[in-house]
Scaffold this active site. Structure first.
Site, PDB file in Angstrom:
ATOM      1  N   TYR A 142      20.834  -8.224  -1.549  1.00  0.00           N
ATOM      2  CA  TYR A 142      20.036  -6.940  -0.867  1.00  0.00           C
ATOM      3  C   TYR A 142      18.600  -6.973  -1.228  1.00  0.00           C
ATOM      4  O   TYR A 142      17.969  -5.948  -1.457  1.00  0.00           O
ATOM      5  CB  TYR A 142      20.711  -5.655  -1.294  1.00  0.00           C
ATOM      6  CG  TYR A 142      22.358  -5.744  -0.999  1.00  0.00           C
ATOM      7  CD1 TYR A 142      22.848  -5.561   0.372  1.00  0.00           C
ATOM      8  CD2 TYR A 142      23.185  -5.658  -1.891  1.00  0.00           C
ATOM      9  CE1 TYR A 142      24.154  -5.337   0.608  1.00  0.00           C
ATOM     10  CE2 TYR A 142      24.387  -5.656  -1.833  1.00  0.00           C
ATOM     11  CZ  TYR A 142      25.221  -5.591  -0.613  1.00  0.00           C
ATOM     12  OH  TYR A 142      26.253  -5.439  -0.341  1.00  0.00           O
ATOM     13  N   CYS A 182       0.904  -1.140  -0.131  1.00  0.00           N
ATOM     14  CA  CYS A 182       0.049   0.064  -0.050  1.00  0.00           C
ATOM     15  C   CYS A 182       0.747   1.221  -0.079  1.00  0.00           C
ATOM     16  O   CYS A 182       0.812   2.184   1.039  1.00  0.00           O
ATOM     17  CB  CYS A 182      -1.098  -0.106   1.356  1.00  0.00           C
ATOM     18  SG  CYS A 182      -2.237   0.996   1.096  1.00  0.00           S
TER      19      CYS A 182
HETATM   20  C1  LIG Z   1      32.766  -2.764   4.322  1.00  0.00           C
HETATM   21  C2  LIG Z   1      31.982  -3.561   3.011  1.00  0.00           C
HETATM   22  N1  LIG Z   1      32.291  -4.372   2.287  1.00  0.00           N
HETATM   23  C3  LIG Z   1      31.838  -5.093   1.616  1.00  0.00           C
HETATM   24  C4  LIG Z   1      30.548  -4.515   1.180  1.00  0.00           C
HETATM   25  C5  LIG Z   1      30.144  -5.467  -0.115  1.00  0.00           C
HETATM   26  O1  LIG Z   1      29.712  -4.632  -1.124  1.00  0.00           O
HETATM   27  P1  LIG Z   1      29.249  -5.174  -2.554  1.00  0.00           P
HETATM   28  O2  LIG Z   1      27.908  -6.069  -2.343  1.00  0.00           O
HETATM   29  O3  LIG Z   1      28.805  -3.984  -3.370  1.00  0.00           O
HETATM   30  O4  LIG Z   1      30.374  -5.858  -3.007  1.00  0.00           O
HETATM   31  C6  LIG Z   1      30.094  -3.429   1.639  1.00  0.00           C
HETATM   32  C7  LIG Z   1      28.605  -3.119   1.284  1.00  0.00           C
HETATM   33  O5  LIG Z   1      28.477  -1.752   1.073  1.00  0.00           O
HETATM   34  C8  LIG Z   1      30.640  -2.925   2.759  1.00  0.00           C
HETATM   35  O6  LIG Z   1      30.160  -1.817   3.396  1.00  0.00           O
END
Ligand SMILES: Cc1ncc(COP(=O)(O)O)c(C=O)c1O
Length: 425
Positions: free
Chosen positions: A384, A355
């Protein structure tokens, strides 16, 4: 774009040799589907090419992208390291028998309880974010008489996103200590120097996400070189571990490139070999291990052409299982998974059932005419999405299925209405 084991047979998308129709029938929708071979292949590429004869190397998976029992087992079997950023992620890794000596514990506000838990579990490295945290760790290590190995998270003043890096003038990121903040660095080093149980093994920096341009990493290595030289001259810290974080880009739509992992990692290794004197180099890919391996299957529901002329197709999930489009305008691609060869003659906006007017997964995408009960696949949802899923509107979190060699394994079961009541007291 079809990657890994995705293939089209009789107009229908197949993953790991299994038809999406069969997956939807057996596990219902919405459904997160992971191509296990793809994950293994990504791990293999990183482990093969991120190697040096001059220093040790390690690849840590950033578990915030997605974490489950099956993935933890797979990562552990492959000898991967694991980044966790909370007591919860640490607890899950521990429960499913991940080798704690290969765990890095990140976070800018780890509680005393979380830090105690990490020490109890003897995690390999604690990535210290700030002075207050180091003071807590200092006290804990002394009171428990526990040795604690740490990296210090530093902010190199560089931010890279997608195709370019920006040398930020403001240095206002909430993570780490600025490499230029000599007073703070001195205070930190003083604490390390006064406690032999507390060791500073090296430094960590992470410059951003969805990075395709290798020059961003090269820039960060050059900046870190100056910093490491300073730390060596001023504080006698020699041959540290250097962790340059994650951020390796992946394909979401045709606006994105496809990152050449062998080329990127070998270029990074060469640059470090030529410029730095370190003991070990680490990287932390998250989305690049699981992002393209995952996709979400939805059932198409009603369609609507608004008075203003916008044409919607509604799906049986939405921002509760993928918040990224609403949160930061993330772009995705999709198909009608049971009609992969149909002419893409209509423009739709794929919207969820939550919603909120902002609950749109993909704006303006060309698809064949949608029919009742069509299956819509949204690609690249392996990172994510489940890890950011919510029960907004009390939507149920979908199931997660791992597919490999014509076998589909239920990895995380779908929530039930009863699950929604389990925290009520
Ligand atoms: C400290 C750190 N390592 C690794 C990652 C992994 O990033 P990605 O999923 O873009 O490879 C992040 C993501 O923000 C992060 O903050």
């Amino acid at each position: 774009m079809l990657v890994g084991s995705m293939a089209i047979k009789e107009k229908t998308l197949h993953i790991g040799g299994i038809s999406v129709k069969e997956l939807a029938k057996k596990f219902q929708t919405p459904l997160y589907v992971y191509d296990v071979k793809y994950i293994k292949n990504q791990i293999n590429l990183y482990q093969t090419y991120f190697k040096s004869s001059k220093f040790e190397t390690a690849v840590a998976y950033a578990s915030k992208a997605f974490l489950s029992k099956d993935l933890i087992t797979l990562l552990n079997d492959k000898g991967m390291y694991l980044d966790v950023v909370s007591g919860g992620e640490l607890y899950m890794a521990k429960t499913y028998n991940f080798d704690m000596s290969n765990v890095l514990f990140h976070g800018n506000n780890k509680s005393k309880e979380e830090l105690s838990f990490a020490l109890e579990q003897q995690v390999g490295l604690i990535v210290v974010d700030n002075l207050d945290e180091l003071k807590v760790l200092n006290t804990l290590s002394k009171s428990n008489q526990t040795p604690v190995k740490t990296l210090l998270r530093v902010n190199p003043g560089i931010e890279a996103h997608t195709h370019e890096y920006i040398v930020t003038a403001k240095h206002t990121s909430k993570f780490g200590v600025s490499i230029y903040d000599d007073l703070k660095l001195q205070q930190l080093i003083d604490i390390y120097a006064a406690n032999e149980l507390l060791s500073l093994e090296g430094f960590h920096s992470h410059i951003g996400s969805q990075i395709f341009d290798i020059s961003s990493y090269i820039k960060s290595i050059k900046v870190m070189k100056k910093f490491l030289d300073k730390m060596s001259n001023k504080f006698n810290i020699s041959s540290p571990i250097l962790n340059i974080g994650g951020g390796f880009g992946i394909y979401y739509t045709n606006e994105d490139d496809i990152l050449d992992i062998p080329k990127t990692t070998t270029t990074i290794i060469k640059e470090v070999e030529n410029t730095l004197d370190i003991k070990k180099l680490m990287i932390e890919p998250g989305r690049s291990i699981v992002g393209n391996a995952g996709m979400t299957l939805y059932k198409a529901g009603y369609t609507k052409k608004t008075f203003g002329g916008k044409e919607y197709v509604f799906v049986d999930g939405g921002m509760s299982d993928n918040i990224r489009p609403a949160l930061y305008n993330a772009k995705y691609s999709a198909d009608i998974a049971n009609n992969m060869t149909g002419k893409k003659a209509k423009e739709y906006t794929i919207a969820g059932k939550l919603c909120e007017s902002g609950d749109e997964l993909i704006k303006h995408i060309k698809l064949p005419q949608v029919k009742d009960d069509d299956l819509i696949v949204v690609y690249t949802t392996g990172a994510y999405t489940y890890s950011m899923a919510s029960n907004y509107n009390l939507a149920l979190k979908p199931a997660v299925v791992f597919v490999e060699d014509e076998t589909a394994k239920l990895s995380i079961r779908r929530q039930t209405y009863k699950d929604l009541l389990q925290y009520e007291v």
